[in-house]
Design a protein around this motif. Structure first.
Motif, PDB file in Angstrom:
ATOM      1  N   LEU A  59     106.807  59.069  42.675  1.00 31.46           N
ATOM      2  CA  LEU A  59     105.445  59.019  43.447  1.00 31.46           C
ATOM      3  C   LEU A  59     105.055  57.631  43.912  1.00 31.46           C
ATOM      4  CD1 LEU A  59     103.106  61.340  41.225  1.00 31.46           C
ATOM      5  CD2 LEU A  59     104.332  61.882  43.467  1.00 31.46           C
ATOM      6  N   ARG A  60     105.460  56.553  43.159  1.00 37.59           N
ATOM      7  CA  ARG A  60     105.173  54.996  43.485  1.00 37.59           C
ATOM      8  C   ARG A  60     105.870  55.061  44.685  1.00 37.59           C
ATOM      9  NH1 ARG A  60     108.084  50.772  42.789  1.00 37.59           N
ATOM     10  NH2 ARG A  60     108.959  51.904  41.196  1.00 37.59           N
ATOM     11  N   GLN A  61     107.073  55.059  44.736  1.00 42.64           N
ATOM     12  CA  GLN A  61     107.705  54.863  46.055  1.00 42.64           C
ATOM     13  C   GLN A  61     107.198  55.466  47.297  1.00 42.64           C
ATOM     14  OE1 GLN A  61     111.685  55.743  44.255  1.00 42.64           O
ATOM     15  NE2 GLN A  61     111.893  53.406  43.668  1.00 42.64           N
ATOM     16  N   TRP A  62     107.148  56.928  47.167  1.00 48.95           N
ATOM     17  CA  TRP A  62     106.370  57.487  48.227  1.00 48.95           C
ATOM     18  C   TRP A  62     105.281  57.094  48.695  1.00 48.95           C
ATOM     19  CZ3 TRP A  62     102.233  61.120  47.417  1.00 48.95           C
ATOM     20  CH2 TRP A  62     101.640  61.820  48.755  1.00 48.95           C
ATOM     21  N   SER A  63     104.262  56.697  47.724  1.00 47.62           N
ATOM     22  CA  SER A  63     102.909  56.149  48.306  1.00 47.62           C
ATOM     23  C   SER A  63     103.115  54.714  48.740  1.00 47.62           C
ATOM     24  CB  SER A  63     102.083  55.898  46.864  1.00 47.62           C
ATOM     25  OG  SER A  63     100.941  55.319  47.355  1.00 47.62           O
ATOM     26  N   ALA A  64     104.269  54.181  48.443  1.00 47.63           N
ATOM     27  CA  ALA A  64     104.429  52.785  49.101  1.00 47.63           C
ATOM     28  C   ALA A  64     104.972  52.802  50.444  1.00 47.63           C
ATOM     29  CB  ALA A  64     105.450  51.840  48.356  1.00 47.63           C
ATOM     30  N   ASN A  65     105.421  53.909  50.737  1.00 50.70           N
ATOM     31  CA  ASN A  65     106.275  54.289  51.927  1.00 50.70           C
ATOM     32  C   ASN A  65     105.708  55.279  52.913  1.00 50.70           C
ATOM     33  OD1 ASN A  65     108.807  52.578  51.900  1.00 50.70           O
ATOM     34  ND2 ASN A  65     109.063  53.528  50.164  1.00 50.70           N
ATOM     35  N   ALA A  66     104.388  55.065  52.741  1.00 50.49           N
ATOM     36  CA  ALA A  66     103.397  55.603  54.073  1.00 50.49           C
ATOM     37  C   ALA A  66     102.940  57.136  53.405  1.00 50.49           C
ATOM     38  CB  ALA A  66     103.998  55.633  55.238  1.00 50.49           C
ATOM     39  N   CYS A  67     103.343  57.826  52.412  1.00 51.41           N
ATOM     40  CA  CYS A  67     102.906  58.947  51.875  1.00 51.41           C
ATOM     41  C   CYS A  67     103.117  60.181  53.010  1.00 51.41           C
ATOM     42  CB  CYS A  67     101.524  58.975  51.270  1.00 51.41           C
ATOM     43  SG  CYS A  67     101.323  58.143  49.841  1.00 51.41           S
ATOM     44  N   ASN A  80      95.079  57.354  54.443  1.00 53.83           N
ATOM     45  CA  ASN A  80      94.498  57.495  53.401  1.00 53.83           C
ATOM     46  C   ASN A  80      94.764  56.485  52.160  1.00 53.83           C
ATOM     47  OD1 ASN A  80      92.826  58.323  50.856  1.00 53.83           O
ATOM     48  ND2 ASN A  80      93.153  60.630  51.251  1.00 53.83           N
ATOM     49  N   PRO A  81      93.926  55.582  52.182  1.00 56.77           N
ATOM     50  CA  PRO A  81      94.244  54.488  51.192  1.00 56.77           C
ATOM     51  C   PRO A  81      93.956  54.707  49.847  1.00 56.77           C
ATOM     52  CG  PRO A  81      91.919  54.206  52.266  1.00 56.77           C
ATOM     53  CD  PRO A  81      92.592  55.220  52.986  1.00 56.77           C
ATOM     54  N   ALA A  82      93.299  55.766  49.522  1.00 54.48           N
ATOM     55  CA  ALA A  82      93.173  56.614  48.163  1.00 54.48           C
ATOM     56  C   ALA A  82      94.797  56.582  47.751  1.00 54.48           C
ATOM     57  CB  ALA A  82      92.204  57.390  47.959  1.00 54.48           C
ATOM     58  N   VAL A  83      95.481  57.387  48.563  1.00 50.77           N
ATOM     59  CA  VAL A  83      96.794  57.789  48.369  1.00 50.77           C
ATOM     60  C   VAL A  83      97.982  57.052  48.710  1.00 50.77           C
ATOM     61  CG1 VAL A  83      98.277  59.978  48.522  1.00 50.77           C
ATOM     62  CG2 VAL A  83      95.711  59.951  48.398  1.00 50.77           C
ATOM     63  N   SER A  84      97.889  56.305  49.959  1.00 54.14           N
ATOM     64  CA  SER A  84      98.957  55.619  50.361  1.00 54.14           C
ATOM     65  C   SER A  84      98.947  54.114  50.120  1.00 54.14           C
ATOM     66  CB  SER A  84      98.842  55.761  51.988  1.00 54.14           C
ATOM     67  OG  SER A  84      99.782  55.158  52.516  1.00 54.14           O
ATOM     68  N   GLY A  85     100.148  53.575  49.787  1.00 57.10           N
ATOM     69  CA  GLY A  85     100.216  52.253  49.284  1.00 57.10           C
ATOM     70  C   GLY A  85     100.494  51.935  48.031  1.00 57.10           C
ATOM     71  N   SER A  86     101.326  51.099  47.673  1.00 55.86           N
ATOM     72  CA  SER A  86     101.745  50.558  46.598  1.00 55.86           C
ATOM     73  C   SER A  86     100.736  50.283  45.423  1.00 55.86           C
ATOM     74  CB  SER A  86     102.946  49.467  46.509  1.00 55.86           C
ATOM     75  OG  SER A  86     102.135  48.225  47.135  1.00 55.86           O
ATOM     76  N   GLU A  87      99.541  50.060  45.916  1.00 56.63           N
ATOM     77  CA  GLU A  87      98.510  49.726  45.024  1.00 56.63           C
ATOM     78  C   GLU A  87      97.198  50.648  45.201  1.00 56.63           C
ATOM     79  OE1 GLU A  87      97.330  45.673  44.878  1.00 56.63           O
ATOM     80  OE2 GLU A  87      99.526  44.894  45.007  1.00 56.63           O
ATOM     81  N   SER A  88      97.705  51.955  45.654  1.00 56.35           N
ATOM     82  CA  SER A  88      96.479  52.896  45.989  1.00 56.35           C
ATOM     83  C   SER A  88      95.817  53.442  44.526  1.00 56.35           C
ATOM     84  CB  SER A  88      97.172  54.045  46.704  1.00 56.35           C
ATOM     85  OG  SER A  88      98.136  54.811  45.562  1.00 56.35           O
TER      86      SER A  88
END
Length: 108
Positions: free
Chosen positions: A85-93, A45-53
């Protein structure tokens, strides 16, 4: 956050933040903007996953009209919570990512 040797990081650090600050609008009972954050894997889910989501953009913004949680909710995130949350998102959520990462000795 410490190295990912602890497979309970998601349930002890990430999920409580989501539960307290996000689930009221994006949980099992209600999914504003069709976003449900009580699931365990957002890696696709690109809206959630990724450091720039979109999730991270909204968590980190100072724009009150875009900020999540919205200021009117009176549930602001601390700097530490935002970083988690930023680290979690950047690491695949993914809660599963944390379990798998223990064997890869991944660090945030």
């Amino acid at each position: 956050l410490p190295a990912m040797a602890d497979d309970h990081v998601y349930s002890r650090q990430v999920r409580p933040i989501l539960s307290e600050h996000c689930f009221p609008c994006h949980g099992p009972q209600r999914q504003e903007a069709e976003l449900r954050l009580d699931l365990t894997d957002f890696s696709d889910n690109p809206a959630v996953s990724g450091s720039e989501s979109e999730l991270i953009r909204r968590v980190l913004t100072n724009d009150a009209d875009q900020q999540m949680p919205p200021p009117v909710a009176k549930r602001p995130l601390s700097t530490t919570q935002k970083n988690i949350l930023r680290q979690w998102s950047a690491n695949a959520c993914s809660a599963a990512w944390y379990v798998a990462s223990a064997s890869r000795s991944c660090a945030w």
